[in-house]
Write a protein that holds these residues in place. Structure first.
Motif, short mmCIF file in Angstrom:
data_model
loop_
_atom_site.label_atom_id
_atom_site.label_comp_id
_atom_site.label_asym_id
_atom_site.label_seq_id
_atom_site.Cartn_x
_atom_site.Cartn_y
_atom_site.Cartn_z
N LEU A 1 -17.77 -3.78 6.08
CA LEU A 1 -18.69 -2.87 5.42
C LEU A 1 -20.06 -3.00 6.09
O LEU A 1 -20.65 -4.08 6.07
CB LEU A 1 -18.81 -3.20 3.92
N TYR B 1 -13.00 -2.90 10.23
CA TYR B 1 -13.31 -2.30 8.93
C TYR B 1 -14.24 -3.16 8.06
O TYR B 1 -14.04 -3.30 6.86
CB TYR B 1 -12.03 -2.00 8.13
N ILE C 1 -10.57 0.07 3.09
CA ILE C 1 -10.46 -1.39 3.20
C ILE C 1 -10.62 -2.05 1.83
O ILE C 1 -9.95 -3.03 1.52
CB ILE C 1 -11.45 -1.97 4.26
N LEU C 2 -11.48 -1.49 0.98
CA LEU C 2 -11.63 -2.05 -0.37
C LEU C 2 -10.31 -1.94 -1.13
O LEU C 2 -9.89 -2.88 -1.81
CB LEU C 2 -12.75 -1.34 -1.13
N LYS C 3 -9.67 -0.78 -1.01
CA LYS C 3 -8.39 -0.62 -1.71
C LYS C 3 -7.35 -1.58 -1.12
O LYS C 3 -6.56 -2.17 -1.86
CB LYS C 3 -7.90 0.83 -1.61
N ALA C 4 -7.36 -1.74 0.19
CA ALA C 4 -6.42 -2.66 0.82
C ALA C 4 -6.65 -4.08 0.33
O ALA C 4 -5.72 -4.86 0.16
CB ALA C 4 -6.56 -2.59 2.34
N PHE D 1 -5.40 -9.07 5.01
CA PHE D 1 -5.17 -8.05 6.03
C PHE D 1 -6.05 -8.21 7.23
O PHE D 1 -7.24 -8.46 7.10
CB PHE D 1 -5.52 -6.67 5.50
N LYS E 1 -17.85 7.20 3.77
CA LYS E 1 -17.40 5.84 3.48
C LYS E 1 -15.88 5.73 3.37
O LYS E 1 -15.39 4.83 2.71
CB LYS E 1 -18.02 5.34 2.17
N ILE F 1 -21.78 -3.31 -4.80
CA ILE F 1 -21.49 -2.40 -3.68
C ILE F 1 -22.25 -1.09 -3.87
O ILE F 1 -22.88 -0.58 -2.94
CB ILE F 1 -19.97 -2.16 -3.58
N HIS G 1 -13.65 4.77 5.44
CA HIS G 1 -13.16 3.49 5.95
C HIS G 1 -13.39 2.38 4.94
O HIS G 1 -12.52 1.54 4.70
CB HIS G 1 -13.87 3.13 7.26
N ASP G 2 -14.61 2.38 4.36
CA ASP G 2 -14.95 1.34 3.39
C ASP G 2 -14.03 1.42 2.18
O ASP G 2 -13.55 0.40 1.68
CB ASP G 2 -16.40 1.49 2.91
N PHE H 1 -23.42 -4.60 4.55
CA PHE H 1 -23.42 -5.96 4.03
C PHE H 1 -23.50 -6.99 5.15
O PHE H 1 -23.07 -6.72 6.27
CB PHE H 1 -22.15 -6.21 3.21
N PHE I 1 -6.62 -5.71 10.66
CA PHE I 1 -6.19 -4.51 11.38
C PHE I 1 -6.69 -4.57 12.81
O PHE I 1 -7.44 -5.48 13.19
CB PHE I 1 -6.73 -3.26 10.70
N ILE J 1 -6.01 6.61 6.31
CA ILE J 1 -7.23 6.25 7.03
C ILE J 1 -6.90 5.25 8.15
O ILE J 1 -7.37 5.39 9.28
CB ILE J 1 -8.27 5.61 6.07
N MET K 1 0.82 -1.21 0.00
CA MET K 1 0.00 0.00 0.00
C MET K 1 0.86 1.26 0.00
O MET K 1 0.45 2.29 -0.52
CB MET K 1 -0.94 0.00 1.20
N ARG L 1 -2.39 -7.65 -4.16
CA ARG L 1 -2.96 -7.59 -2.81
C ARG L 1 -4.19 -8.47 -2.73
O ARG L 1 -4.41 -9.19 -1.78
CB ARG L 1 -3.39 -6.15 -2.47
#
Ligand SMILES: Nc1ncnc2c1ncn2[C@@H]1O[C@H](COP(=O)(O)OP(=O)(O)O)[C@@H](O)[C@H]1O
Ligand SMILES: [Mg+2]
Lengths: 229, 418
Positions: A97, A95, B323-326, A89, B317, B16, B319-320, A100, A91, B415, A56, A83
């Motif tokens: 969503l 985190y 985490i999606l990018k992560a 991951f 959003k 999403i 945080h969302d 959902f 944390f 973030i 990242m 990734r």
């Protein structure tokens, strides 16, 4: 034994508010199936290192290899795909969503990967839920679960694509001792049974003691590659 | 296999977006409604402009041709022309010359004009001023000396006939078709005789073969049609004498393009209806600018509501997104998620707006204004509907893209650190 992750002389500077060397010549290797803990005082650079290993953060000097592939210098899109397929991951915060269900949260990285059909992905997500003893919670919205349960869902999500490495930044930092123990047991199990690699930053001494190897950091440097208790 | 993979990628991004949207139904509804009102206003106002323009063109085309060929007035020249600067002209009496309006060999010119593929009709025309007399009553007016069949292809006289038969003018050399206003004012019935007096004082007794009624009451009170030969006699002229040739072309909007061609061909002046009707053209422009700017402002407001909700979603959003990018969602996936959210709102709003706009137009088109206008001159314009759709989607894409790009730029590390 096979080297799954290798770093060569990682050095990282921050330039604001003042120039600051956060990491200095970090070099280490991680073997496949190893359960590795990284410890050190707050602010010594553990998270910063983890963000680099996880692709990242790409602004550093030195090189990082994942499963013999050089990550340094790859394009963002390529790194995103890596990734998705090869790194999981966890944390300190889950985190998840919130809109959902737990099941969907777990499925999303696999849907993105697109390797299996939707039915297959759902089946695999249930398998992970079973592993973490959460199959009853599958269809509940993620926001309705307790903190410990949410963190376990986050772990299931990290596992769904069967990544080569699972990286965790203080995964039990927000959990009570009972939940911490559950998480630790799961980690031990997946490194033993599935031969997956775990790299976790932790402050939890029990956690560190249970891992295969402990790296100790101080002021941006590794001061001990194999700390014994 | 590759294709299959791709399909699933699109799927999860959409999923999403859809979940985000359906988690906030009320907000989605309100914003879509704002967009719908904007699009409806856009469609309504632009259809209004088209409707008004069409109705004003139509009423104009009832009395004026697309193009008119005529002899422009000539100003008489000094009798002694000197080429040097030493002397001043001594005999100067500038005025409009006599006979100036006469077209020479008009039939031949008309034939030549008709041979052009864009010309539908070229009709010889003789406009004269005259008095209508019935006993002691007298009315001032004008008459067109025409071949009534050609005149009909230009102005659709047949459809305006309220009594009598237009074709009778062909079999009745001294026949006349009168506007209903003249008949009323002079108390004249079908088959009555009426005497007309030209500006040269020539009197003819005519037989009334029909009445017409246009939507323009001034025309109905002054205008009549007679045979071309009678008009020439009233002007004490031979069969060559005309004032104009009226031309109908395929596409009226193209009229200005043909002017120079027609002038070369005929050797006389040609004038497009746009030039002849300059003030109406200016009114049209004013109308277009006015309605255009109003609908533009409304669209901006609609765009802003979309921008606003997507921007707010992105802010909530973070945080969302992190985490999606992560987890390996690339920047373009993140853009796709938020653009899709904008599009869902935008499509709902645009379709709603098209329906609302069409509904408003239908209602207004049933409103009777009366007078020369009749029903409110508005109708559902397919072109404007499509434009509404296009504009709605375009505005949505722009308004959604800006915050979506912002979302794609979110740095997950910053973030996670907090
Ligand atoms: N974005 C940043 N800008 C400047 N300094 C930073 C930034 N992120 C971290 N640091 C600094 O780098 C050092 C290492 O931070 P971090 O890796 O978070 O430590 P740890 O995780 O070991 O507690 C700290 O001194 C921190 O203040
Ligand atoms: Mg940290």
């Amino acid at each position: 034994m096979k080297t799954i992750l290798k770093t060569e002389n990682i050095t990282k500077f921050f330039y604001s508010p003042v120039e600051f060397k956060a990491l200095n010549n970090i070099a280490f290797e991680v073997q496949q199936g190893e359960f590795l803990s990284i410890i050190g005082k707050s602010g010594c650079g553990k998270s910063t290192l983890l963000y680099m290993l996880s692709t990242m953060d790409t602004e550093y000097e030195g090189r990082i290899y994942l499963d013999e592939q050089l990550l340094t210098g790859l394009k963002q899109d390529k790194l995103a795909r890596l990734r998705n397929s090869s790194i999981g991951f966890v944390f300190q915060f889950h985190y998840l969503l919130p809109e959902f269900s737990c099941l969907k949260n777990i499925m999303i990285p696999a849907l993105k990967l697109g390797k299996y059909s939707r039915e297959e992905i759902e089946f695999r997500a249930y398998e992970k839920l079973k592993l973490l003893e959460l199959e009853e919670q599958a269809l509940k919205p993620a926001s309705k679960l307790s903190g410990g349960q949410q963190q376990r869902i986050a772990i299931a999500r990290a596992l769904i694509n069967e990544p080569k490495i699972i990286m965790c930044d203080e995964p039990t930092g927000n959990l009570d001792s009972k939940n911490s123990k559950i998480v630790l047991d799961i980690f031990k199990q997946i490194s033993k049974d599935f031969n997956q690699t775990i790299i976790t930053v932790t402050h939890d001494i029990d956690f560190a003691k249970a891992s295969d190897r402990v790296i100790e950091m101080q002021d941006g440097e590794i001061i001990n590659q194999n700390l014994k208790f | 296999m590759k294709l299959f993979e791709k399909k699933i990628h699109i799927g999860v991004d959409y999923e999403i977006a859809f979940t985000h949207i359906s988690a906030r139904k009320t907000q989605t509804f309100v914003v879509s409604l704002a967009v719908a009102i904007g699009i409806a206003a856009f469609i309504f106002l632009n259809s209004l402009v088209i409707g008004f323009n069409r109705s004003s063109d139509e009423s104009f085309f009832k009395v004026m041709p697309h193009i008119r060929i005529f002899m422009d007035d000539k100003i008489s020249m000094p009798l002694l022309q000197d080429d040097t600067d030493q002397y001043t002209s001594v005999i100067v009496n500038p005025k409009i010359t006599n006979n100036s309006k006469k077209l020479i060999n008009p039939e031949k010119i008309a034939e030549q004009l008709k041979s052009k593929e864009y010309v539908l009709t070229a009709a010889p025309w003789l406009n004269i001023n005259l008095f209508y007399n019935n006993g002691i009553s007298q009315l001032n007016g004008s008459s067109s000396g025409v071949n009534i069949l050609e005149a009909n292809t230009l102005f659709d006289i047949k459809s305006t006939m309220v009594e009598g038969d237009m074709n009778q003018l062909l079999s009745t050399p001294n026949g006349i078709i009168l506007g209903v206003g003249i008949a009323e004012n002079l108390n004249i019935r079908l088959n009555d005789n009426i005497s007309i007096v030209s500006s040269l004082g020539i009197i003819k007794v005519m037989k009334v073969v029909g009445f017409f009624k246009t939507s323009n009451s001034v025309v109905d009170k002054t205008k009549s049609y007679i045979n071309l030969s009678i008009a020439q006699q009233l002007m004490a002229q031979g069969p060559d004498y005309l004032t104009d040739i009226y031309i109908k072309i395929k596409n009226p909007n193209d009229a200005p393009k043909y002017i120079s061609d027609l002038e070369t061909l005929s050797g006389y002046n040609a004038e497009s209806w746009q030039t002849a009707n300059e003030s109406a053209q200016a009114t049209k422009k004013t109308r277009a600018v006015m309605m255009g700017s109003i609908s533009f402002i409304i669209l901006i407001v609609a765009a802003f509501t979309i921008y606003n909700i997507i921007n707010m979603t992105v802010k909530q959003k973070l945080h969302d997104i992190a985490i999606l990018k992560a987890q390996g969602f690339a920047s373009k996936s993140v853009v796709k998620i938020f653009i899709s959210e904008a599009l869902i709102i935008g499509i709902l709003g645009t379709i709603g707006g098209m329906m609302l706009g069409a509904f408003l137009i239908k209602i207004l088109s049933k409103v009777y204004i009366g007078g020369d206008i009749g029903y409110f001159p508005i109708q559902v314009e397919p072109k404007i509907m499509l434009m509404g759709l296009f504009v709605g989607l375009l505005v949505t894409l722009i308004a959604g893209y800006i915050p979506a790009r912002g979302a794609a730029k979110v740095d997950p590390i910053s973030i996670f650190r907090n």
